[in-house]
Enzyme design. Structure first.
Site, PDB file in Angstrom:
ATOM      1  NE  ARG A  34      58.671  65.241 -16.918  1.00  0.00           N
ATOM      2  CZ  ARG A  34      59.541  66.195 -16.669  1.00  0.00           C
ATOM      3  NH1 ARG A  34      59.128  67.423 -16.468  1.00  0.00           N
ATOM      4  NH2 ARG A  34      60.829  65.926 -16.605  1.00  0.00           N
ATOM      5  CE  LYS A 190      69.409  59.133   1.234  1.00  0.00           C
ATOM      6  NZ  LYS A 190      69.720  58.562  -0.078  1.00  0.00           N
ATOM      7  CB  THR A 247      73.095  56.580   0.353  1.00  0.00           C
ATOM      8  OG1 THR A 247      72.528  56.838   1.606  1.00  0.00           O
ATOM      9  CG2 THR A 247      71.992  56.379  -0.618  1.00  0.00           C
ATOM     10  CB  SER A 253      73.973  55.467  -3.432  1.00  0.00           C
ATOM     11  OG  SER A 253      73.918  56.884  -3.314  1.00  0.00           O
ATOM     12  CG  LEU A 273      67.404  62.943  -8.944  1.00  0.00           C
ATOM     13  CD1 LEU A 273      67.226  64.426  -9.239  1.00  0.00           C
ATOM     14  CD2 LEU A 273      66.067  62.312  -8.531  1.00  0.00           C
TER      15      LEU A 273
HETATM   16  N1  LIG Z   1      65.687  55.607  -6.695  1.00  0.00           N
HETATM   17  C1  LIG Z   1      65.719  55.225  -5.426  1.00  0.00           C
HETATM   18  O1  LIG Z   1      66.264  54.158  -5.102  1.00  0.00           O
HETATM   19  C2  LIG Z   1      65.093  56.079  -4.385  1.00  0.00           C
HETATM   20  C3  LIG Z   1      64.732  57.390  -4.621  1.00  0.00           C
HETATM   21  N2  LIG Z   1      64.198  58.152  -3.611  1.00  0.00           N
HETATM   22  C4  LIG Z   1      63.822  59.543  -3.840  1.00  0.00           C
HETATM   23  O2  LIG Z   1      62.709  59.603  -4.714  1.00  0.00           O
HETATM   24  C5  LIG Z   1      62.739  60.817  -5.460  1.00  0.00           C
HETATM   25  C6  LIG Z   1      62.568  60.481  -6.923  1.00  0.00           C
HETATM   26  O3  LIG Z   1      63.671  59.684  -7.277  1.00  0.00           O
HETATM   27  P1  LIG Z   1      63.657  58.649  -8.470  1.00  0.00           P
HETATM   28  O4  LIG Z   1      62.315  58.144  -8.784  1.00  0.00           O
HETATM   29  O5  LIG Z   1      64.704  57.658  -8.166  1.00  0.00           O
HETATM   30  O6  LIG Z   1      64.157  59.597  -9.652  1.00  0.00           O
HETATM   31  P2  LIG Z   1      64.246  59.271 -11.200  1.00  0.00           P
HETATM   32  O7  LIG Z   1      65.278  60.178 -11.757  1.00  0.00           O
HETATM   33  O8  LIG Z   1      64.364  57.815 -11.408  1.00  0.00           O
HETATM   34  O9  LIG Z   1      62.803  59.707 -11.753  1.00  0.00           O
HETATM   35  C7  LIG Z   1      62.299  60.999 -11.592  1.00  0.00           C
HETATM   36  C8  LIG Z   1      60.872  61.007 -12.115  1.00  0.00           C
HETATM   37  O10 LIG Z   1      60.297  62.281 -11.859  1.00  0.00           O
HETATM   38  C9  LIG Z   1      59.783  62.785 -13.087  1.00  0.00           C
HETATM   39  N3  LIG Z   1      59.834  64.230 -13.106  1.00  0.00           N
HETATM   40  C10 LIG Z   1      60.922  65.022 -13.045  1.00  0.00           C
HETATM   41  N4  LIG Z   1      60.558  66.309 -13.089  1.00  0.00           N
HETATM   42  C11 LIG Z   1      59.206  66.317 -13.189  1.00  0.00           C
HETATM   43  C12 LIG Z   1      58.239  67.343 -13.283  1.00  0.00           C
HETATM   44  N5  LIG Z   1      58.570  68.632 -13.271  1.00  0.00           N
HETATM   45  N6  LIG Z   1      56.942  66.990 -13.379  1.00  0.00           N
HETATM   46  C13 LIG Z   1      56.587  65.704 -13.400  1.00  0.00           C
HETATM   47  N7  LIG Z   1      57.447  64.665 -13.316  1.00  0.00           N
HETATM   48  C14 LIG Z   1      58.752  65.001 -13.201  1.00  0.00           C
HETATM   49  C15 LIG Z   1      60.643  62.166 -14.181  1.00  0.00           C
HETATM   50  O11 LIG Z   1      59.943  62.215 -15.395  1.00  0.00           O
HETATM   51  P3  LIG Z   1      60.716  62.243 -16.816  1.00  0.00           P
HETATM   52  O12 LIG Z   1      61.288  60.856 -16.998  1.00  0.00           O
HETATM   53  O13 LIG Z   1      59.620  62.562 -17.770  1.00  0.00           O
HETATM   54  O14 LIG Z   1      61.779  63.293 -16.705  1.00  0.00           O
HETATM   55  C16 LIG Z   1      60.778  60.758 -13.615  1.00  0.00           C
HETATM   56  O15 LIG Z   1      59.620  60.019 -13.876  1.00  0.00           O
HETATM   57  C17 LIG Z   1      64.084  61.483  -5.133  1.00  0.00           C
HETATM   58  O16 LIG Z   1      63.875  62.482  -4.174  1.00  0.00           O
HETATM   59  C18 LIG Z   1      64.916  60.362  -4.524  1.00  0.00           C
HETATM   60  O17 LIG Z   1      65.836  60.846  -3.567  1.00  0.00           O
HETATM   61  C19 LIG Z   1      64.003  57.634  -2.378  1.00  0.00           C
HETATM   62  C20 LIG Z   1      64.326  56.342  -2.089  1.00  0.00           C
HETATM   63  C21 LIG Z   1      64.882  55.460  -3.078  1.00  0.00           C
HETATM   64  O1  LIG Z   2      67.610  57.124  -1.125  1.00  0.00           O
HETATM   65  C1  LIG Z   2      68.055  56.121  -1.631  1.00  0.00           C
HETATM   66  C2  LIG Z   2      68.186  54.843  -0.928  1.00  0.00           C
HETATM   67  O2  LIG Z   2      67.625  54.898   0.340  1.00  0.00           O
HETATM   68  C3  LIG Z   2      68.539  56.172  -3.026  1.00  0.00           C
HETATM   69  O3  LIG Z   2      69.762  56.767  -3.002  1.00  0.00           O
HETATM   70  P1  LIG Z   2      70.305  57.557  -4.263  1.00  0.00           P
HETATM   71  O4  LIG Z   2      69.270  58.625  -4.572  1.00  0.00           O
HETATM   72  O5  LIG Z   2      71.614  58.091  -3.850  1.00  0.00           O
HETATM   73  O6  LIG Z   2      70.398  56.556  -5.381  1.00  0.00           O
END
Ligand SMILES: NC(=O)C1=CN([C@@H]2O[C@H](COP(=O)(O)OP(=O)(O)OC[C@H]3O[C@@H](n4cnc5c(N)ncnc54)[C@H](OP(=O)(O)O)[C@@H]3O)[C@@H](O)[C@H]2O)C=CC1
Ligand SMILES: O=C(CO)COP(=O)(O)O
Length: 327
Positions: A34, A190, A247, A253, A273
């Site tokens: 976005r 988890k 995690t 994590s 987050l």
């Molecule tokens: N990071 C990791 O290692 C892992 C993460 N996950 C899961 O993936 C999911 C996302 O995590 P992650 O990418 O790490 O999070 P981040 O905090 O790194 O990024 C979140 C993203 O979502 C966007 N976003 C937030 N709110 C909105 C909205 N209302 N509309 C559109 N875009 C939005 C943010 O945009 P903006 O920057 O503009 O706010 C940003 O691009 C979580 O559920 C997490 O548990 C799963 C496995 C691994």
């Molecule tokens: O889901 C994840 C690894 O599998 C990432 O964990 P965190 O969201 O706690 O960083």
């Protein structure tokens, strides 16, 4: 298997890492974020906000145009946080090509309703096939191309297996299963156990207490999973045991790091987050209402609500009357 048109919704750490992985698998990837600044950065091959210092190779085709990102796509990875899935999917709905499966990549339960993410997708876009991608996988590892294994789940075994084959690379191994609920529950809960393990560690209670927390957390996960109809072997796999291992032990994590800060009494504002924060209270309510014993989840939700300190929580957990139970 290459040449699939893949849309990634979300330009955070995980969306970027999965977009890169799909591009490395030979697919034609478009990533929607976005924020125009983020889109510019991704086009330059970097994501300084969420993956600082990591060169993104190849650079991603990114856009703020949601309709354009979804136009003609074969498959959509939804990688925004769990609590915004409903709004992101509602915005995407008019632009989703019929037949494009949705792969839910967030880990959480909707805070207000207790709804699993696949159920939200079923409500909003009932005609689309739905899968979930989960398992032990840090975005920074995956974006560097380090070896990682995940699981892709769908109610339709063929869909899960097909997606797993398409997204696997030499360093990103995707397993598949038809136990969608099991994979979703493992991934969502988890995060809460990782906060608990971090809090115990941060409070200086030692590695033995940390191991006890994780192990009893796993027992809790299996009880809850059973009540939801998850298969035990799913929870013993990548999305349950595997992701707990990762995690609940690494400060990389964000959930574990959040717990560490809680345990140390450090400020919590402005932290990255941590999905477990939003999931803890609703998971505690669900388990209470369904009569499932979940002392760790309940305790984490009480700590986060400020009704009990970490120290009080630990004392309460360790001294509560023991129910003699098989492990
Ligand atoms: N990071 C990791 O290692 C892992 C993460 N996950 C899961 O993936 C999911 C996302 O995590 P992650 O990418 O790490 O999070 P981040 O905090 O790194 O990024 C979140 C993203 O979502 C966007 N976003 C937030 N709110 C909105 C909205 N209302 N509309 C559109 N875009 C939005 C943010 O945009 P903006 O920057 O503009 O706010 C940003 O691009 C979580 O559920 C997490 O548990 C799963 C496995 C691994
Ligand atoms: O889901 C994840 C690894 O599998 C990432 O964990 P965190 O969201 O706690 O960083």
């Amino acid at each position: 298997m290459s040449g699939y048109r893949v849309t990634v919704l979300g330009g955070g750490a995980w969306g970027t890492a999965l977009g890169l992985t799909a591009a490395r698998a030979g697919h034609d990837v478009r990533l929607w974020a976005r924020d125009p600044e983020m889109v510019e950065a991704l086009r330059r091959g970097e994501n300084p906000r969420y993956l600082p210092g990591i060169a993104l190779e190849p650079a991603l085709e990114a856009t703020t145009d949601l309709a354009g990102a979804l136009d003609g796509t074969d498959c959509v990875l939804i990688v925004t946080p769990a609590q915004v899935l409903r709004s992101v999917l509602t915005a995407a709905k008019p632009h989703l090509p019929a037949g494009a499966p949705l792969v839910l990549c967030a880990k959480g339960i909707e805070r207000e309703t207790g709804t699993l993410l696949s159920q939200i997708a079923d409500e909003i876009v009932p005609n689309h096939l739905v899968a979930a991608l989960s398992g032990p996988s840090f975005a920074s590892d995956v974006s560097r191309g380090l070896p990682t294994a995940v699981v892709i789940a769908a109610r339709e075994e063929e869909l899960a297996a097909g997606l797993a084959q398409r997204f696997s690379t030499s360093s990103f191994r995707c397993y598949s299963t038809d136990d969608l609920i099991g994979v979703e529950i493992g991934g969502a809960l988890k995060n809460v156990f990782a906060i608990a393990a971090g809090a115990v560690t941060g409070a200086g209670l030692g590695a033995s207490a940390q191991a006890a927390t994780v192990t009893r957390g796993f027992a809790e996960l299996r009880r809850i999973g059973e009540a939801f109809g998850a298969r035990p072997e799913t929870l013993m796999g990548l999305s349950g045991f595997g992701d707990l291992m990762l995690t609940c032990s690494s400060p990389q994590s964000r959930n574990f790091a959040y717990g560490l800060a809680l345990g140390r009494g450090e400020p919590l504002e402005g932290r990255p987050l941590a999905e477990g924060v939003a999931t803890a209270a609703i998971a505690a309510r669900i388990t209470r209402e369904r009569g499932i014993r979940a002392p760790i989840i309940t305790t984490v939700s009480e700590i986060l609500a400020g009704s009990i300190t970490v120290q009080e929580a630990v004392t309460a957990l360790m001294t509560r009357p023991l129910r003699h139970e098989a492990e």
